[in-house]
Design a protein around this motif. Structure first.
Motif, PDB file in Angstrom:
ATOM      1  N   GLU A 172     -68.962 -40.193  -4.271  1.00  0.00           N
ATOM      2  CA  GLU A 172     -68.538 -38.930  -4.703  1.00  0.00           C
ATOM      3  C   GLU A 172     -69.060 -37.878  -3.704  1.00  0.00           C
ATOM      4  N   TRP A 173     -68.057 -36.628  -3.513  1.00  0.00           N
ATOM      5  CA  TRP A 173     -68.416 -35.986  -2.742  1.00  0.00           C
ATOM      6  C   TRP A 173     -67.630 -34.478  -3.068  1.00  0.00           C
ATOM      7  N   TRP A 174     -68.510 -33.366  -2.909  1.00  0.00           N
ATOM      8  CA  TRP A 174     -67.994 -31.940  -2.760  1.00  0.00           C
ATOM      9  C   TRP A 174     -67.732 -31.423  -1.425  1.00  0.00           C
ATOM     10  N   TYR A 175     -66.524 -30.963  -1.003  1.00  0.00           N
ATOM     11  CA  TYR A 175     -66.088 -30.537  -0.025  1.00  0.00           C
ATOM     12  C   TYR A 175     -65.916 -28.945   0.091  1.00  0.00           C
ATOM     13  N   PHE A 176     -66.117 -28.293   1.034  1.00  0.00           N
ATOM     14  CA  PHE A 176     -65.777 -26.764   1.290  1.00  0.00           C
ATOM     15  C   PHE A 176     -65.441 -26.701   2.839  1.00  0.00           C
ATOM     16  N   ASP A 177     -64.340 -25.932   3.262  1.00  0.00           N
ATOM     17  CA  ASP A 177     -63.841 -25.506   4.483  1.00  0.00           C
ATOM     18  C   ASP A 177     -63.536 -24.120   4.535  1.00  0.00           C
ATOM     19  N   ALA A 178     -63.365 -23.524   5.504  1.00  0.00           N
ATOM     20  CA  ALA A 178     -63.195 -22.064   5.685  1.00  0.00           C
ATOM     21  C   ALA A 178     -62.910 -21.732   7.304  1.00  0.00           C
ATOM     22  N   HIS A 179     -61.644 -20.892   7.306  1.00  0.00           N
ATOM     23  CA  HIS A 179     -61.494 -20.292   8.471  1.00  0.00           C
ATOM     24  C   HIS A 179     -61.865 -18.928   8.587  1.00  0.00           C
TER      25      HIS A 179
ATOM     26  N   ASP B 217     -74.672 -19.575   4.324  1.00  0.00           N
ATOM     27  CA  ASP B 217     -74.631 -19.219   3.023  1.00  0.00           C
ATOM     28  C   ASP B 217     -73.414 -18.177   2.680  1.00  0.00           C
ATOM     29  N   VAL B 218     -72.742 -18.861   1.859  1.00  0.00           N
ATOM     30  CA  VAL B 218     -71.564 -18.386   1.511  1.00  0.00           C
ATOM     31  C   VAL B 218     -71.025 -18.325   0.090  1.00  0.00           C
ATOM     32  N   THR B 219     -70.012 -17.523  -0.141  1.00  0.00           N
ATOM     33  CA  THR B 219     -69.372 -17.405  -1.597  1.00  0.00           C
ATOM     34  C   THR B 219     -67.887 -17.416  -1.551  1.00  0.00           C
ATOM     35  N   LEU B 220     -67.484 -18.512  -2.222  1.00  0.00           N
ATOM     36  CA  LEU B 220     -65.913 -18.686  -2.495  1.00  0.00           C
ATOM     37  C   LEU B 220     -65.538 -18.169  -3.571  1.00  0.00           C
TER      38      LEU B 220
ATOM     39  N   PRO C 230     -57.901 -24.193  -4.572  1.00  0.00           N
ATOM     40  CA  PRO C 230     -56.939 -24.550  -3.434  1.00  0.00           C
ATOM     41  C   PRO C 230     -56.866 -23.489  -2.283  1.00  0.00           C
ATOM     42  N   GLN C 231     -57.196 -22.258  -2.535  1.00  0.00           N
ATOM     43  CA  GLN C 231     -57.372 -21.054  -1.608  1.00  0.00           C
ATOM     44  C   GLN C 231     -58.545 -20.079  -2.346  1.00  0.00           C
ATOM     45  N   GLY C 232     -59.401 -19.594  -1.535  1.00  0.00           N
ATOM     46  CA  GLY C 232     -60.003 -18.454  -2.052  1.00  0.00           C
ATOM     47  C   GLY C 232     -60.757 -17.500  -0.871  1.00  0.00           C
ATOM     48  N   ALA C 233     -61.211 -16.489  -1.314  1.00  0.00           N
ATOM     49  CA  ALA C 233     -61.791 -15.637  -0.063  1.00  0.00           C
ATOM     50  C   ALA C 233     -63.313 -16.018   0.061  1.00  0.00           C
ATOM     51  N   VAL C 234     -63.782 -15.939   1.090  1.00  0.00           N
ATOM     52  CA  VAL C 234     -64.987 -16.390   1.589  1.00  0.00           C
ATOM     53  C   VAL C 234     -65.568 -14.968   2.316  1.00  0.00           C
ATOM     54  N   THR C 235     -67.135 -14.998   1.622  1.00  0.00           N
ATOM     55  CA  THR C 235     -67.963 -13.920   2.181  1.00  0.00           C
ATOM     56  C   THR C 235     -69.406 -14.570   2.366  1.00  0.00           C
TER      57      THR C 235
ATOM     58  N   PRO D 182     -72.676 -12.058   9.797  1.00  0.00           N
ATOM     59  CA  PRO D 182     -72.075 -11.832   8.575  1.00  0.00           C
ATOM     60  C   PRO D 182     -70.670 -12.395   8.838  1.00  0.00           C
ATOM     61  N   VAL D 183     -69.879 -12.987   7.648  1.00  0.00           N
ATOM     62  CA  VAL D 183     -68.497 -13.347   7.955  1.00  0.00           C
ATOM     63  C   VAL D 183     -67.779 -13.118   6.775  1.00  0.00           C
ATOM     64  N   THR D 184     -66.470 -12.885   6.678  1.00  0.00           N
ATOM     65  CA  THR D 184     -65.487 -12.995   5.814  1.00  0.00           C
ATOM     66  C   THR D 184     -64.241 -14.104   6.066  1.00  0.00           C
ATOM     67  N   GLY D 185     -63.604 -14.476   5.291  1.00  0.00           N
ATOM     68  CA  GLY D 185     -62.445 -15.439   5.517  1.00  0.00           C
ATOM     69  C   GLY D 185     -61.561 -16.181   4.474  1.00  0.00           C
TER      70      GLY D 185
END
Length: 365
Positions: A44-51, A136-139, A170-175, A186-189
């Motif tokens: 089992e795995w939980w995956y996250f990616d961000a631009h 340390d990110v929030t989606l 499927p798509q979310g805002a990243v801070t 600090p990042v957004t994406g």
């Protein structure tokens, strides 16, 4: 199909929803909780990616074990990949003790030592540290949770072998932020999260897959083309989701056609790699064409190199040569109506080729 030893298919019929206790429309928080009990044979795995808006690309994965060797007991892994706009790239793989792992069953709440991946199908927080890199990110979801049918792909005479997939965001805002060598940025994406699990080694059921996700203009895409192993006739299982302005407008895999172009042999892995992958979604007089064009490689890796030394030798003796490649480049969404192009948008995307089997000549090139 019950007596067909070559059976390989997506599970999307009424009996399949009943079998897995799922609602065809609504996704429940427990679906993103732990779906296995960590016993040998499961994974089992939980995956996250961000631009990220500064040009960085980030991938974080919490795994309960290495999918190449799921017959082992609980042996958790943290994967963290960070590609920075200044050209620096970090690929981290941490093996942690079994007692560092905890995963709730009623929702996504996975703990791997001091690292955590938690959320409720809409808002997630991911915190992870590997050596000199931490994130340390929030989606926050912009498109509702989705799954292709039940999310399960079934293999075998009795459809008893499972590989499952839930794109919870499927798509979310990243801070948030990433930190490298003590310097915090600090990042957004824009980001994505999915959850995968199964009860049989992927090497025994899947030969290879292309997987991609991206956003261009008002469109968001999740697309995959999964090819079963020879035992299952190299059966293809396409997956496709298209959203416009945050609403899902197309997700019928029977309407998908897949093609590759400019296929070359990667000199490190020996695998055939398409420089261009293209998904056609055709419904009546409407056609959407989604094209991913490779501009650069983010990851090229032989799976055997990640195994412990003793298992690495055994893997080579049985000629295991699985590989993983991740790419970056533009995703272009083109919409045709009655043969006329009416829309076209392009933006950066990430996609991958997971290749468990031996290299074979692709059906389309």
């Amino acid at each position: 199909m019950a007596g067909d030893t070559t059976s390989a298919s997506a599970a999307d019929g009424p009996a399949d929803y009943a079998r897995f206790g799922l609602d065809p429309v609504t996704i429940a928080p427990w679906e993103d909780g732990a779906r296995t009990d960590n016993r040998p044979g499961t994974y089992e795995w939980w995956y996250f990616d961000a631009h990220l808006d500064d040009g960085a690309k980030l991938v974080v994965v919490f795994q309960n074990k290495d999918v190449v060797n799921p017959n082992q007991p609980l042996s958790p892994l943290l994967r963290l990949s960070l590609d920075l706009p200044d050209g620096r790239s970090f690929e981290k793989l941490l093996n942690l003790p079994a007692e560092s792992w905890a995963a709730a069953t009623d929702r996504a709440d996975v703990r791997l030592g001091d690292n955590r991946f938690e959320g409720d199908l809409h808002t997630y927080r991911i915190t992870a540290t590997a050596d000199e890199v931490s994130v340390d990110v929030t989606l926050t979801g912009q498109i509702r949770p989705w799954r292709p049918g039940t999310g399960h792909m079934l293999f075998g005479a009795n459809r008893e072998l499972e590989f499952a997939w839930l794109p919870a965001v499927p798509q979310g805002a990243v801070t948030g932020s990433y930190t490298v060598d003590g310097v915090t940025t600090p990042v957004t994406g824009v980001g994505y999260h999915d959850h995968n699990w199964g009860n049989v080694s992927l090497l025994k059921i899947i030969h290879d897959w292309y997987w991609a996700r991206g956003q261009a203009g008002p469109y968001s895409v999740i697309a995959s083309y999964i090819t079963a192993v020879e035992k299952f006739g190299h059966e293809a299982i396409p997956v496709f989701m298209l959203a416009r302005d945050g609403e899902i407008v197309a997700d019928d895999p029977s309407l998908v056609r897949f093609e590759t172009e400019r296929v070359y042999t990667d000199d490190l892995t020996g695998k055939p790699v398409a420089s261009v992958v293209r998904y056609f979604y055709e419904h009546g007089d409407d056609q959407v064409v989604v094209t991913f064009t490779r501009e650069r490689d983010l990851t090229r890796a032989l799976m055997v190199d990640e195994l412990p030394r003793a298992k690495r030798l055994l893997a080579r003796l049985i000629r295991f040569d699985g590989a993983y490649l991740r790419f970056a480049g533009p995703m272009t969404v083109t919409v045709f109506r009655s043969g006329q192009r009416v829309e076209e948008y392009s933006d950066d995307a990430i996609w991958e080729l997971m290749y468990f089997g031996h290299a074979r000549v692709p059906a389309t090139s």
